[in-house]
Design a protein around this motif. Sequence first.
Motif, PDB file in Angstrom:
ATOM      1  N   LYS A  58       0.838  -1.206   0.000  1.00 30.13           N
ATOM      2  CA  LYS A  58       0.000   0.000   0.000  1.00 30.13           C
ATOM      3  C   LYS A  58       0.868   1.250   0.000  1.00 30.13           C
ATOM      4  O   LYS A  58       0.566   2.222  -0.703  1.00 30.13           O
ATOM      5  N   SER A  59       1.960   1.217   0.759  1.00 21.67           N
ATOM      6  CA  SER A  59       2.855   2.374   0.807  1.00 21.67           C
ATOM      7  C   SER A  59       3.489   2.638  -0.543  1.00 21.67           C
ATOM      8  O   SER A  59       3.663   3.794  -0.949  1.00 21.67           O
ATOM      9  N   GLN A  60       3.849   1.564  -1.253  1.00 23.79           N
ATOM     10  CA  GLN A  60       4.408   1.737  -2.598  1.00 23.79           C
ATOM     11  C   GLN A  60       3.419   2.451  -3.517  1.00 23.79           C
ATOM     12  O   GLN A  60       3.781   3.371  -4.263  1.00 23.79           O
ATOM     13  N   ALA A  63       2.962   6.132  -2.444  1.00 25.20           N
ATOM     14  CA  ALA A  63       4.132   6.933  -2.793  1.00 25.20           C
ATOM     15  C   ALA A  63       4.141   7.253  -4.289  1.00 25.20           C
ATOM     16  O   ALA A  63       4.463   8.383  -4.698  1.00 25.20           O
ATOM     17  N   ASP A  92      -1.287   7.643   6.299  1.00 24.33           N
ATOM     18  CA  ASP A  92      -0.784   6.610   5.386  1.00 24.33           C
ATOM     19  C   ASP A  92       0.125   7.202   4.321  1.00 24.33           C
ATOM     20  O   ASP A  92       1.169   6.626   3.986  1.00 24.33           O
ATOM     21  N   ALA A  96       4.102   6.540   3.803  1.00 23.03           N
ATOM     22  CA  ALA A  96       4.593   6.051   2.511  1.00 23.03           C
ATOM     23  C   ALA A  96       5.747   6.907   2.003  1.00 23.03           C
ATOM     24  O   ALA A  96       6.751   6.391   1.493  1.00 23.03           O
ATOM     25  N   GLU A 100      10.121   5.782   1.780  1.00 22.45           N
ATOM     26  CA  GLU A 100      10.968   5.826   0.582  1.00 22.45           C
ATOM     27  C   GLU A 100      12.399   6.230   0.919  1.00 22.45           C
ATOM     28  O   GLU A 100      13.326   5.916   0.181  1.00 22.45           O
TER      29      GLU A 100
END
Length: 405
Positions: A58-60, A63, A92, A96, A100
């Motif tokens: 989800k973070s990918q 981002a 969130d 994210a 990175e």
Amino acid sequence: MQSATALLEPEASTVNAGSGCGNAVCVGPVDPSGLTENGLRARLKMLGQGESRLTAMKSQVLAELSRRTSAADAQMIASDELLSSNRQAKRDVETATQLETLPETAEALASGLIPTQHARLIARASSEGPVDEALLTRSAKTQNFDRFAKTVKRHQQDQSDDDGQSLLERQRQKRSARVYENPDTGMFVLSGEFDRITGARIVTALTAKERELWLKEDPKARRTPRQRMADAVSELICNGPRSAANGSAENGSSVEARKSKQGTNLLVIADFDVIQQRLVKARLADGTPIPVGELTELALEADILPSIFDAKTRNLWLGRSRRVASEAQRIALIARDEVCIGCEANPMWCRAHHIVWWSRGGRTDLDNLLLVCDRCHHKIHDLGWSVRQHPTTRRFYLKPPAKPD
């Protein structure tokens, strides 16, 4: 961070690459009623690893959305597609973006080696100042959330150039409080965020009032802890702090007699460096570090109590003369146990438990007392848990009852 695609495969029962799913998260449905206790524990661990890997995915995505549009647009999309609150969506997206810049944390999260909340703590800490990412990631793999949160706090203090003073000032700038009526229930809600020292002062006053209410209750008709805390808040706000009874009438306690507001003084603990002849490692009762500069300010209004508790002093060994631990004993217990010995809850929420129960002839002596929260106290008295002491560290812990074959 690994690139991965989430799959739904009912036959699969693992989240690692060896399942034939590649880098995907594959968790198949299982009827938990057919699993042994060890099987349930293994299943729960596997699901936790899956949650971590899904969070990394989800973070990918968030981002990438932030790069293609903006952080604000990514937040709106996250709120729409995940049906989350605006606050959650904002958090969130911020996490994210921070991940990175934290490759080791992101990799550990994507591999299911650290929980989501641990990764969030590392991300937040990195946004506030320099951190040793490798060290924190290693700690995140083995520590539960409460212990890891303390590790992060101490690490931030150690890494800062000004002994954590700037971190404290940032907290003070972010302070906030609000009162509003919940439209669903018609009840009023109070919420607030305070810096670590102000918060500790508030907690100290609340817990002192809560203990006062507990002592006045009928043991056969007690309020729930949350009801009692709500009453403590309302009494302090509406009536103001009232002086508790002076402890000098009982046992001539010099610690208790020193203040009329029993139990409402902020407890700060520090070690004394004999070689350098100065106080070091200043911390609040729950272990939260504070800058030395703040310690100097607090010392101007403090009672200085040397933490030498080995001698059988009049204040700490009270025998059968009273059942409830004195304030002097509580201070000694906080300095010794630091947290609830069962679940590591904040010591300010804990009570003094008799190892040999009072009802069984136990004495109110320091070596027969320890700190437990209400939930762990219930485990001991009602669910058969027992107190044990580690043979090497001498620290107390709780052991669950033996299970029948």
